[in-house]
Design an enzyme around this catalytic site. Sequence first.
Site, short mmCIF file in Angstrom:
data_model
loop_
_atom_site.label_atom_id
_atom_site.label_comp_id
_atom_site.label_asym_id
_atom_site.label_seq_id
_atom_site.Cartn_x
_atom_site.Cartn_y
_atom_site.Cartn_z
N GLU A 192 -29.61 5.11 45.08
CA GLU A 192 -29.71 6.38 44.35
C GLU A 192 -31.00 7.08 44.72
O GLU A 192 -32.07 6.49 44.72
CB GLU A 192 -29.69 6.11 42.85
CG GLU A 192 -29.81 7.36 41.99
CD GLU A 192 -29.72 7.04 40.52
OE1 GLU A 192 -28.58 6.85 40.03
OE2 GLU A 192 -30.78 6.95 39.86
N THR B 95 -29.13 12.37 42.21
CA THR B 95 -29.08 12.69 40.78
C THR B 95 -29.19 14.19 40.55
O THR B 95 -29.47 14.97 41.46
CB THR B 95 -30.19 11.97 40.01
OG1 THR B 95 -31.47 12.45 40.45
CG2 THR B 95 -30.13 10.47 40.23
N HIS C 275 -24.13 13.83 41.85
CA HIS C 275 -24.02 13.82 40.39
C HIS C 275 -23.72 15.23 39.90
O HIS C 275 -24.21 16.22 40.44
CB HIS C 275 -25.34 13.35 39.77
CG HIS C 275 -25.66 11.91 40.01
ND1 HIS C 275 -26.40 11.16 39.13
CD2 HIS C 275 -25.34 11.07 41.02
CE1 HIS C 275 -26.55 9.93 39.59
NE2 HIS C 275 -25.91 9.86 40.75
N ASP D 146 -28.09 14.57 29.97
CA ASP D 146 -29.08 14.53 28.89
C ASP D 146 -29.61 15.93 28.61
O ASP D 146 -29.72 16.76 29.52
CB ASP D 146 -30.26 13.64 29.29
CG ASP D 146 -29.85 12.18 29.44
OD1 ASP D 146 -29.00 11.73 28.65
OD2 ASP D 146 -30.38 11.52 30.36
N LYS E 273 -12.93 7.71 29.92
CA LYS E 273 -13.35 8.33 31.19
C LYS E 273 -12.55 7.77 32.36
O LYS E 273 -12.14 8.51 33.27
CB LYS E 273 -14.85 8.12 31.39
CG LYS E 273 -15.72 8.88 30.41
CD LYS E 273 -17.19 8.80 30.72
CE LYS E 273 -17.81 7.47 30.39
NZ LYS E 273 -19.29 7.47 30.53
#
Length: 319
Positions: free
Chosen positions: A31, A62, A91, A123, A182
Site C-alpha cells: 500500500e 490510498t 482506493h 473517514d 459488502k
Amino acid sequence: MSDVSADAFAPSTVVERLAAPHDGPVPFSVEFFPPRTEADEARLWHAVRVFERMDPAFVSLTYGAGGSTRDRTVRIAGELATSTTLTTVAHLTAVNHSLDELRGLVGAYADKGITNLLALRGDPPGDPLGEWVRHPEGVSYASELVELIGSLGDFHIGVASFPEGHHRAPNLAADTGNLIRKLRSGAEYSVTQIFFDVDDYLRLRDRVVAADPEQGAKPIIPGIMPITSLATVRRMVELSGSVLPQRVAERLAAAAGDGPEEDRAAVREVGIDLCTEMAQRLVAEGAPCLHFCSLNFTRATSEVLERIGIDTRGALTPA
C-alpha cells in the site's frame, strides 16, 4: 454520465493475481500513500520501482480523508497503471462525494486503465473518529458504493474489513454483517485494516465463514505494517480506532527506553521481529496474501519479506 466501458484495458484482477504462480510462500502486496510534496513524490517513485522488481500481486494507493488527495490520487494511480507493470488498485471513498462525483471518479480511473478499485465509506476529514455525515446526494454505506461501481462497468472491487471490529460497529456480529453485505453487493475480496494480533484476523475469518460460507470463501487479505517508530504506530492506532495489544506495546516500549527520545534503532529491530512473527503465522494459517502498509518506504518491508523467504532480488535500499 453513460456507463463506463473498461473492456479495452482488461488488466489482471486481484483475485487472479493471488491465484497466479509466485515466488516464496505466499503472494504479497503493498500500500502506498499519495505524496504531499515533490520530495515525497520522488520517494514514492523510488519505492514503486524497488517493489516492482519484486513482483507484488498488486499495489494500492490510498485516498485521503474526505477526498483530500483526490486529484493527486487519480493522477498517480493512473501513472502506476500506465508506466509500470504493477496491477494497481485505487482506493475510492464515499465521504463528502455526491453520486455524480463518484461516477466521475470511477470514469476517471477507467480512462486511465484502472478497473481494480477498493470501495470504502471513508473517514471524516479532520477527525477520522468524528461523526460520519452522509453527503446529501451521496451514499451512506460502502455496500452502496460497491453496487454503484458495479453498475458502471466491468470493475473488480475490494472492500475493507476489520479484525478488531470497526470502531463504529456496536459489536463484532454487526461488523461481520456489514462485511458480508459488502461482499454480497459484489466485492470480490477484502483487505483488513492494519492489526497487530493474528488471532483477531483468524477470528474474523472464522466469523465470516460461519455467517455465510459462500462469502467466507472470498479472500480476506491481512494488512500488516513493520513498526519502525513507537510514536508513529501509537498515532496510527489512535487515528484508526484500533488497538495495540499490551504485549506488543510492552516490547516496543522496552526497546524505546526511558529517555526523552525513543531509541529508534531498537524499536525498529523489535518492530521488524514482530512483523516477521505475524507474517510467518499468517502464512502458516493460510492467509491468501500479505498486504504491507509501506508508508512509501522499502527497506523494512523488504527485510520482512526476506525473512519469510520471498526473494527481494537485491532490492534492499537505504530508504
